[in-house]
Every structure is written in C-alpha cells, then in structure tokens.
Design an enzyme around this catalytic site. Structure first.
Site, mmCIF file in Angstrom:
data_model
loop_
_atom_site.group_PDB
_atom_site.id
_atom_site.type_symbol
_atom_site.label_atom_id
_atom_site.label_comp_id
_atom_site.label_asym_id
_atom_site.label_seq_id
_atom_site.Cartn_x
_atom_site.Cartn_y
_atom_site.Cartn_z
ATOM 1 N N THR A 1 -2.357 52.997 41.127
ATOM 2 C CA THR A 1 -2.072 53.800 42.325
ATOM 3 C C THR A 1 -2.435 52.995 43.571
ATOM 4 O O THR A 1 -3.424 52.265 43.569
ATOM 5 C CB THR A 1 -2.907 55.098 42.285
ATOM 6 O OG1 THR A 1 -2.491 55.845 41.138
ATOM 7 C CG2 THR A 1 -2.683 55.952 43.531
ATOM 8 N N THR B 1 -0.748 48.347 46.676
ATOM 9 C CA THR B 1 -0.547 47.098 45.926
ATOM 10 C C THR B 1 0.086 47.393 44.566
ATOM 11 O O THR B 1 1.055 46.734 44.163
ATOM 12 C CB THR B 1 -1.891 46.339 45.751
ATOM 13 O OG1 THR B 1 -2.609 46.388 46.978
ATOM 14 C CG2 THR B 1 -1.660 44.904 45.347
ATOM 15 N N GLY C 1 -4.808 48.461 41.646
ATOM 16 C CA GLY C 1 -5.456 47.855 42.810
ATOM 17 C C GLY C 1 -6.948 48.132 42.809
ATOM 18 O O GLY C 1 -7.491 48.705 41.860
ATOM 19 N N ASP D 1 -10.503 48.621 45.880
ATOM 20 C CA ASP D 1 -10.949 48.630 47.281
ATOM 21 C C ASP D 1 -11.970 47.534 47.545
ATOM 22 O O ASP D 1 -12.039 47.008 48.640
ATOM 23 C CB ASP D 1 -11.531 50.007 47.621
ATOM 24 C CG ASP D 1 -10.482 51.077 47.394
ATOM 25 O OD1 ASP D 1 -9.414 50.972 47.998
ATOM 26 O OD2 ASP D 1 -10.715 51.975 46.561
ATOM 27 N N GLY E 1 -10.830 54.069 44.396
ATOM 28 C CA GLY E 1 -10.761 55.500 44.696
ATOM 29 C C GLY E 1 -10.530 55.863 46.142
ATOM 30 O O GLY E 1 -10.450 57.038 46.464
ATOM 31 N N GLU F 1 -7.464 56.988 37.054
ATOM 32 C CA GLU F 1 -7.485 55.515 36.950
ATOM 33 C C GLU F 1 -8.550 55.064 35.963
ATOM 34 O O GLU F 1 -8.339 54.124 35.192
ATOM 35 C CB GLU F 1 -7.756 54.896 38.328
ATOM 36 C CG GLU F 1 -6.561 54.982 39.267
ATOM 37 C CD GLU F 1 -6.854 54.504 40.674
ATOM 38 O OE1 GLU F 1 -5.912 54.107 41.358
ATOM 39 O OE2 GLU F 1 -8.023 54.540 41.105
ATOM 40 N N LYS G 1 -10.266 42.284 49.985
ATOM 41 C CA LYS G 1 -11.029 43.175 49.100
ATOM 42 C C LYS G 1 -12.263 42.500 48.495
ATOM 43 O O LYS G 1 -13.062 43.135 47.819
ATOM 44 C CB LYS G 1 -10.134 43.688 47.959
ATOM 45 C CG LYS G 1 -8.839 44.333 48.395
ATOM 46 C CD LYS G 1 -9.077 45.614 49.160
ATOM 47 C CE LYS G 1 -7.819 46.323 49.609
ATOM 48 N NZ LYS G 1 -7.001 46.883 48.562
HETATM 49 C C1 5RP Z 1 -6.611 54.515 44.361
HETATM 50 C C2 5RP Z 1 -7.215 53.176 44.254
HETATM 51 C C3 5RP Z 1 -6.419 52.014 44.770
HETATM 52 O O1 5RP Z 1 -6.189 51.139 43.732
HETATM 53 C C4 5RP Z 1 -7.199 51.361 45.852
HETATM 54 O O2 5RP Z 1 -7.478 52.322 46.860
HETATM 55 C C5 5RP Z 1 -6.455 50.175 46.462
HETATM 56 O O3 5RP Z 1 -5.315 50.602 47.155
HETATM 57 P P1 5RP Z 1 -4.426 49.610 47.993
HETATM 58 O O4 5RP Z 1 -3.769 48.683 47.028
HETATM 59 O O5 5RP Z 1 -3.461 50.517 48.721
HETATM 60 O O6 5RP Z 1 -5.335 48.896 48.967
HETATM 61 O O7 5RP Z 1 -8.285 52.964 43.741
HETATM 62 O O8 5RP Z 1 -7.487 55.499 43.884
#
Ligand code: 5RP
Length: 229
Positions: free
Chosen positions: A29, A32, A85, A87, A98, A106, A124
């Site tokens: 989710t 990315t 992905g 954070d 999250g 996830e 990240k």
């Molecule tokens: C969702 C997540 C995503 O993987 C995380 O927030 C990274 O998102 P992005 O690729 O938009 O930076 O953990 O619950």
C-alpha cells in the site's frame, strides 16, 4: 530526479527481480507500492498467472482497476513475495510502516510471505527509528482514551489520526494513534511493551520482517540491502 521516478525505479526493479510466473504475490500500500502494482498488471496482461493478495482496500481497488484479480489471504497457504513501501528504514532493515494507514493488513501479509521486498527512496533511510516520524499504532475504538494514556506512558506523545476533522478509520474499523517518540533506540523492547497494552491491535514496527530493501538514492542509483548480509 523527481521523487516519483525514484519510487518507480525501486518498485519496478522489485517486480522485475522477484516476481515470477505462477507466484502468489502480496501487493503493498502507498505511493511506491502503487508502481509495483502497475508493473505487476503489465505482467498479468502479458500472460503471467499470478495470484494476488492486497494489503488494503485501496490497493485492491488499484489492482482491480489495472486488471489484477485479488484473492482472499486465507485462500492461499503462503505468499511467495510481497512488495511494499515503508516510512522509515534503519541500517538493520528494521522498519516503521503505517503512515498510509494499512499497517495491520500489511503485517499479516508480511508474516505470511516468504520474501518481503521493501521499496523506498533514500528519504526513508534513518540512523535511528522514530526520529523523523511518529510510530503509527492501530487501536480499538472502545476505550481508546485509556489506550492513548497507556501508550504515552511509553514515552511518546500520542495523537489520534484525523482526516477532515474526523478520526481516520482503518480498513478493519479501528483508530490510529501516531506516537511521536524522540527516538526509538530499542525497537524490540518498545514493541514488546506496546503489545501488552489492552486495546492495541497492532503497531507499525516491522522488525526482522524485510528480507530485502531496494532503495533509490537522489541520483537514481539503486541500493540493494539484504537481510543478514
Ligand atoms: C502504508 C505504508 C506505506 O508502505 C508507507 O506509508 C510508505 O508509503 P509511500 O510509499 O507512499 O511513502 O506503510 O500503511
């Protein structure tokens, strides 16, 4: 190079390197993972037989819009590979996930996966988890003020996630508290403490979960970090 392209490079490389015909694939989710889903849809359109599991309602929707059929996680014994992905990623490949709100599914999907490939851009990367971002914790709505109080006793400031002045509700009908610590120096200890709090459904620490992290730096160069190496 734009952030979008950096995400795309990591996501598309992950699909090219780890997804094979006849696999069961977990779809992550976020912005990315979105590029990974799009690339997987190209494989499906070219004739690959893939069984796909979504980590959120949002990913399921994107997958279906791109012609990917989704099955229930309990219809498969295990998942060959999940591409998701994150954070925050530290040097030991420990993660915070999250901020997109899908941490519970996830984590369930990751736990059922033989390989968990994390795709990120270098923004990240952190030395210590929690310095930049809050740790999302999914909690039951019942008694959530009590849960917040118990979370704050762990040394954070816990803020109920809001969207348009109303609490954000997860795919499983729960709330999320974004818990800002100064830093998370011992994520294993913190996780064990958080998990003993009644009302906590799941936390966003993904420890010893990533098998590989594909991280694109600002110049577009891809770094491959493999767990245990
Ligand atoms: C969702 C997540 C995503 O993987 C995380 O927030 C990274 O998102 P992005 O690729 O938009 O930076 O953990 O619950």
């Amino acid at each position: 190079m734009s952030d979008i392209n950096l995400k795309k490079i990591a996501a598309e490389t992950a699909v090219g390197d780890y997804v094979e015909n006849d696999m069961v694939v977990g779809l992550g989710t976020g912005s990315t993972a979105y590029y990974a889903i799009k690339k997987i849809s190209e494989l499906v359109a070219s004739g690959y037989n893939l069984t796909c599991i979504a980590t959120s309602v949002q990913s399921e929707k994107v997958a279906k819009e791109h012609g990917i059929k989704i099955v229930d996680i309990d219809d498969v014994d295990y998942i060959d590979v999940t591409i998701d992905g994150a954070d925050e990623v530290d040097r030991n490949l420990q993660l915070i996930k999250g901020l997109g709100g899908a941490l519970l599914r996830e984590k369930i999907v990751a736990a059922a996966s033989l390989k968990e490939i994390i795709v990120v851009d270098a923004s990240k990367k952190v030395d210590v988890l929690g310095v930049k971002n809050p740790l999302p914790v999914e909690v039951l709505r019942f008694g959530h003020h009590k849960t917040k109080y118990a979370l704050e006793k762990q040394g954070c400031s816990a803020n109920l996630r809001m969207i348009d002045h109303t609490p954000f509700i997860t795919d499983s009908g729960n709330y999320i508290y974004d818990c800002k610590f100064e830093s998370i120096n011992n994520p294993f200890f913190l996780e064990s403490r958080i998990n003993t709090i009644p009302g906590v459904v799941e936390n966003g620490l993904f420890l010893n979960t990533a098998t590989t992290v594909l991280m694109t730096s600002e110049n577009g160069k891809l770094e491959r970090l493999v767990s245990g190496e």
